[in-house]
Design a protein around this motif. Structure first.
Motif, PDB file in Angstrom:
ATOM      1  N   UNK A  60       0.853  -1.188   0.000  1.00  0.00           N
ATOM      2  CA  UNK A  60       0.000   0.000   0.000  1.00  0.00           C
ATOM      3  C   UNK A  60       0.883   1.230   0.000  1.00  0.00           C
ATOM      4  N   UNK A  61       0.325   2.329  -0.442  1.00  0.00           N
ATOM      5  CA  UNK A  61       1.042   3.595  -0.415  1.00  0.00           C
ATOM      6  C   UNK A  61       0.889   4.174   0.992  1.00  0.00           C
ATOM      7  N   UNK A  62       1.987   4.279   1.711  1.00  0.00           N
ATOM      8  CA  UNK A  62       1.900   4.719   3.104  1.00  0.00           C
ATOM      9  C   UNK A  62       2.472   6.121   3.336  1.00  0.00           C
ATOM     10  N   UNK A  63       2.608   6.902   2.254  1.00  0.00           N
ATOM     11  CA  UNK A  63       3.161   8.237   2.414  1.00  0.00           C
ATOM     12  C   UNK A  63       2.303   9.090   3.342  1.00  0.00           C
ATOM     13  N   UNK A  64       0.993   8.964   3.263  1.00  0.00           N
ATOM     14  CA  UNK A  64       0.100   9.727   4.133  1.00  0.00           C
ATOM     15  C   UNK A  64       0.224   9.260   5.580  1.00  0.00           C
ATOM     16  N   UNK A  65       0.345   7.952   5.771  1.00  0.00           N
ATOM     17  CA  UNK A  65       0.517   7.420   7.124  1.00  0.00           C
ATOM     18  C   UNK A  65       1.819   7.910   7.754  1.00  0.00           C
ATOM     19  N   UNK A  66       2.899   7.972   6.967  1.00  0.00           N
ATOM     20  CA  UNK A  66       4.179   8.436   7.512  1.00  0.00           C
ATOM     21  C   UNK A  66       4.100   9.902   7.928  1.00  0.00           C
ATOM     22  N   UNK A  67       3.421  10.709   7.139  1.00  0.00           N
ATOM     23  CA  UNK A  67       3.258  12.122   7.492  1.00  0.00           C
ATOM     24  C   UNK A  67       2.375  12.247   8.731  1.00  0.00           C
ATOM     25  N   UNK A  68       1.287  11.517   8.744  1.00  0.00           N
ATOM     26  CA  UNK A  68       0.337  11.581   9.856  1.00  0.00           C
ATOM     27  C   UNK A  68       0.935  11.034  11.151  1.00  0.00           C
TER      28      UNK A  68
END
Length: 157
Positions: A60-68
């Protein structure tokens, strides 16, 4: 289920090597290898999906999770829970959508291959899709409940 998928990969690998050796050195290919390999890829994916969900290795694309994650642990768990809930719904729908064809394969003794040359029943492959999808849906439910527990734990602190 993942262990069965792993053994299946090894068996398919051996079958393909035997087919290549038979074809190139003895002029005697193994009938049905392409069909078995094609059906096996789908079956192996559905066998391994629940383990990927539970071990959190599903792509999955976790770029948003890493920022959050840097700003809100609770928000990260909430997003994870939403992802898991959507995954559970989608895989439950896949299982439900695949069931009529599976039942039809059972009733009609459906097969693939060339009649009189080589055939294999489709039912086992269709059942793997149904059960793999249902197991993946359950794995997503477990994941969602884990995220919910993390949200509750972060509130208690």
């Amino acid at each position: 289920m993942a262990a069965i998928g792993t053994v299946w990969i090894f068996a398919i690998m051996l079958l393909i090597v035997a087919d290549v050796v038979g074809r190139n050195f003895f002029g005697a290919p193994i009938t049905g290898v392409a069909e078995i390999a094609a059906r096996s890829v789908v079956a192996i994916v559905f066998l391994m999906l629940p383990a990927a969900v539970l071990s959190e290795t599903l792509i999955r694309a976790d770029f948003l999770l890493r920022i959050l994650r840097d700003h809100s642990a609770r928000g990260t768990h909430l997003l994870d829970m939403g992802f898991a809930a959507i995954g559970a719904i989608l895989f439950a729908l896949v299982a439900l959508a695949a069931w009529p064809d599976t039942a039809g394969a059972w009733r009609t003794s459906e097969f693939f291959g060339v009649r009189g040359v080589w055939t294999l029943p489709t039912l086992p492959f269709r059942l793997i899709v149904v059960f793999g999808s249902a197991a993946s849906a359950l794995a997503f439910v477990v994941s969602a409940l884990g995220s919910l527990a993390s949200i509750r734990n972060s509130r208690a602190k």
